[in-house]
Write a protein that holds these residues in place. Structure first.
Motif, PDB file in Angstrom:
ATOM      1  N   ASP A 116     -21.799 -46.144  -6.886  1.00 21.81           N
ATOM      2  CA  ASP A 116     -20.543 -46.686  -7.391  1.00 21.81           C
ATOM      3  C   ASP A 116     -20.211 -47.921  -6.602  1.00 21.81           C
ATOM      4  N   THR A 129     -22.124 -45.287 -11.992  1.00 26.74           N
ATOM      5  CA  THR A 129     -20.862 -45.180 -12.739  1.00 26.74           C
ATOM      6  C   THR A 129     -20.871 -46.107 -13.958  1.00 26.74           C
ATOM      7  N   ASP A 135     -11.767 -42.666 -15.748  1.00 27.28           N
ATOM      8  CA  ASP A 135     -11.422 -42.344 -14.368  1.00 27.28           C
ATOM      9  C   ASP A 135     -12.717 -42.088 -13.616  1.00 27.28           C
ATOM     10  N   ILE A 136     -12.946 -42.908 -12.592  1.00 24.32           N
ATOM     11  CA  ILE A 136     -14.136 -42.710 -11.751  1.00 24.32           C
ATOM     12  C   ILE A 136     -13.694 -41.892 -10.545  1.00 24.32           C
ATOM     13  N   ASP A 192     -14.806 -40.159  -6.973  1.00 21.20           N
ATOM     14  CA  ASP A 192     -15.808 -40.146  -5.908  1.00 21.20           C
ATOM     15  C   ASP A 192     -15.353 -39.158  -4.839  1.00 21.20           C
ATOM     16  N   TYR A 238      -5.532 -50.974 -10.268  1.00 19.85           N
ATOM     17  CA  TYR A 238      -6.256 -50.443 -11.427  1.00 19.85           C
ATOM     18  C   TYR A 238      -5.948 -51.293 -12.655  1.00 19.85           C
ATOM     19  N   HIS A 292     -11.968 -50.550  -6.599  1.00 13.57           N
ATOM     20  CA  HIS A 292     -13.399 -50.492  -6.343  1.00 13.57           C
ATOM     21  C   HIS A 292     -14.071 -51.511  -7.243  1.00 13.57           C
ATOM     22  N   LEU A 327     -14.661 -51.725 -11.215  1.00 13.17           N
ATOM     23  CA  LEU A 327     -13.543 -51.846 -12.163  1.00 13.17           C
ATOM     24  C   LEU A 327     -13.554 -53.225 -12.815  1.00 13.17           C
ATOM     25  N   ARG A 348      -9.469 -46.471 -13.737  1.00 13.14           N
ATOM     26  CA  ARG A 348      -8.994 -46.186 -12.375  1.00 13.14           C
ATOM     27  C   ARG A 348     -10.150 -45.648 -11.537  1.00 13.14           C
ATOM     28  N   PHE A 349     -10.047 -45.857 -10.234  1.00 14.59           N
ATOM     29  CA  PHE A 349     -11.053 -45.336  -9.306  1.00 14.59           C
ATOM     30  C   PHE A 349     -10.350 -44.448  -8.292  1.00 14.59           C
ATOM     31  N   TRP A 350     -10.905 -43.279  -8.047  1.00 16.73           N
ATOM     32  CA  TRP A 350     -10.290 -42.293  -7.140  1.00 16.73           C
ATOM     33  C   TRP A 350     -11.284 -41.885  -6.065  1.00 16.73           C
ATOM     34  N   CYS A 365     -17.625 -39.791 -13.833  1.00 15.29           N
ATOM     35  CA  CYS A 365     -16.633 -40.511 -14.634  1.00 15.29           C
ATOM     36  C   CYS A 365     -16.097 -39.601 -15.739  1.00 15.29           C
TER      37      CYS A 365
END
Lengths: 399, 399
Positions: free
Chosen positions: B142, B146, B165-166, B168, B197, B230, B233, B247-249, B309
């Motif tokens: 990622d 991803t 929504d990614i 990690d 985001y 990240h 995106l 969004r990245f989490w 994802c």
């Protein structure tokens, strides 16, 4: 009235010197001595105008003979020991040899294995009695005023005291995320040591910070308090007859504990040196260099301390409760004497104890803790000299 | 089939080299080069027996001419850049000058002001097209997998993807109270940077770690996840047509954040030197010396990562959800290649990307992100080469 030799030149000493000089009728002459004479000179230079005659001297308090020589040359009526607790015995030896009264604010600790115990100093009882001189032990706030509060409660409000809870709250805020008032090693020892309290004739051990409560302090509000061992528990458990339980509680904020825990976890508080760029450096020494200088905290600390005792027992056949406490404001203390409340609450009672001894009010040959004397003159003096106390007969109780 | 020049000799490089050598039909010959040749030699010494011919070389990747010279002497078919992100452009320049394909795993950052942006590398699109060579950007996990997951979802399961929504998650446990996998400065930058985001055609900024949720990950369980920016995106917001929100989490444990916060609060993470015993020492350098060596974490890290994802959108006029993820076990990765899952999940996709380029499957002149190629052969290769994926059409959704 008399001459006092004050040994030690830290924050507490600064307060003692200032307060003695506010009472020149009692303290006609003082000599301030420490290993580093320049520190004494700096304290003296910070004094406002005073009628007390003030001199300074160099002395190594680890060396009894040096203390004896200084006593012989200055001829004090009392030695006020506000040096390190490691030096109590050498200074007591010097007092015995020269026949001069002795006062301190914290009990002797052997330098290698720190243990809060009175046994070393209580072993001097017969010697002081024979020499016809008085040693007053632990005349700070806690120990000190907490013992006076106990004697006062006993004298005026109780036939029997069953329980005492000593509550020491510091709601001071220096505005830093984290800083220590003194040596972080001592802070860490405090929170990693087992707790201990007296109950039904024996001592109960707890895990470090195992017992936590919340107490709503007058003028300070709700604080987390933790049960710790503290040295006055030993003398009060013997001197307050019939006592069933004595506990000591101190406030620590969650933030403070979290910071100390993390620093300990990652190894930053270790005294074991690590290799760094070819040098051996103990992490705790580097940490001290990164943290704010403790001396810088005084002028910026806001808020108050609240230290006092809650008593439960019986009077005239009825249950009785009594809470007596002092509230000390960090900024007011700093304005008055150039030290914040932590030093102020310890230094003022040291001056008062010495005053009562010089006046002959608290004087009997031997070695004594504060609760063994009549508390009334000390209680009056607290109100007069900057540590007024408050009382309540319906305090919130700790279960 | 071909020759690969691998630049960089860190944990990811170690995985790439191991995985290339597991596929000697594709990677007939590799040359491993970095500033410190000894690091390359150490990786090569750790390889099991392989039919791939392996050599090492010294190169300063900041210096385009040195890379050009090495390419001219080794004559690779592809350059796999797993050096520092600061070196992407010098290496791309060398590829342009010599007409060799290029692959990396992280986008270029200027060394002084770290900013995750593709603009510098996307500016090379025309040049690569004209030179007839391919640059594949961000072929790690990622970014990387991803993007492949997104292209795969788009190709097979959606007419329109509305949200991605990614997630990690690293549930690895190295058994220390606190340690960092890599440079603590980078860790700190991660948690102190604003979140960001993509929503409805524009970017939404958040405070650092402002948006926190709890997600129950397959095989890993409930974890705290925080919205971060990240780099994928940026490309996905352009390459997944009609996307409304991405969004990245990332997971951080409360313990990890507490430790990092405290160390930052007290100044131990500062790069500003302090005076210590006559030397200037940056606290963060001393902290690094106190913390466990990141290299020591590999053999002792247990647990798994879960990166994937979640897609929401429509297919054949109906609402559709799809979750695709990989689970990687730290200990298994370490047993296979001598690096734990963090490096493994980045290194394997780098090898796969290079393999597809050497095979001619992923090859078209220009500069591309992974989601711009057919995902199917990459998805197959993930299953074959150590990063099998799982899918669910009824995942728990994030609101």
């Amino acid at each position: 009235m008399g001459k006092a030799l004050i040994i030690g030149a830290g924050g507490v000493s600064n307060v003692v010197v200032h307060k003695c000089c506010q009472n020149p009728d009692v303290f006609e002459e003082i000599c301030l001595a420490s290993r580093t004479k320049a520190k004494c000179d700096a304290i003296v230079a910070s004094l406002p105008e005073t009628k007390t005659k003030v001199t300074t001297a160099q002395v190594d308090a680890d060396n009894t003979q040096e203390v004896v020589d200084l006593i012989r040359s200055f001829q004090p009526d009392i030695v006020i020991n506000v040096a390190l607790p490691y030096q109590d015995l050498t200074i007591m030896d010097a007092c015995l040899e020269t026949g001069v009264d002795y006062l301190d604010t914290a009990n002797y600790e052997p330098p290698d294995v720190p243990k809060f115990e009175y046994k070393w100093q209580w072993a001097y009882r017969e010697k002081f009695k024979k020499a016809g001189i008085t040693a007053l032990l632990g005349s700070g706030f806690d120990p000190g005023v907490t013992g006076v509060f106990s004697a006062y409660a006993q004298k005026h409000y109780f036939d029997e005291i069953h329980t005492i809870d000593i509550l020491d709250a510091n709601a001071g805020d220096h505005g830093y995320s984290f800083a220590t008032n003194f040596n972080p090693e001592i802070n860490i020892r405090e929170i990693t040591a087992n707790g201990r309290y007296f109950k039904d004739g024996h001592w109960v051990e707890t895990e470090p910070l195992e017992i936590k409560k919340v107490y709503d302090f007058p003028q300070i509000g709700e604080k987390d308090i933790y049960l710790l061992y503290h040295e006055e528990l030993e003398s009060l458990s013997q001197n307050i007859k019939g006592i069933k339980q004595i506990r000591f509680w101190m406030t620590f904020s969650q933030k403070y504990l979290t910071h100390l825990n993390v620093l300990q976890n990652v190894g930053m508080t270790s005294i074991e040196p690590i290799e760094f760029e070819g040098k051996q450096i103990a992490p705790i020494h580097f940490l001290k260099a990164v943290l704010p200088d403790p001396a810088s905290l005084g002028p910026r600390t806001k808020g108050k301390t609240n230290i006092g005792c809650i008593f439960q027992g019986r009077k005239d056949g009825k249950p009785q409760t009594y809470y007596v406490y002092n509230i000390c404001d960090h900024e007011e203390a700093y304005r008055e004497v150039g030290s914040q409340a932590i030093s102020y609450t310890t230094g003022v009672p040291a001056m008062i104890g010495a005053m009562l001894m010089l006046q002959g009010t608290w004087k009997k040959p031997g070695v004594y803790n504060v609760e063994e004397f009549d508390p009334d003159p000390f209680m009056d003096a607290l109100n007069k000299h900057g540590l007024p106390w408050h009382e309540s007969f319906e305090p919130t109780l700790l279960d």
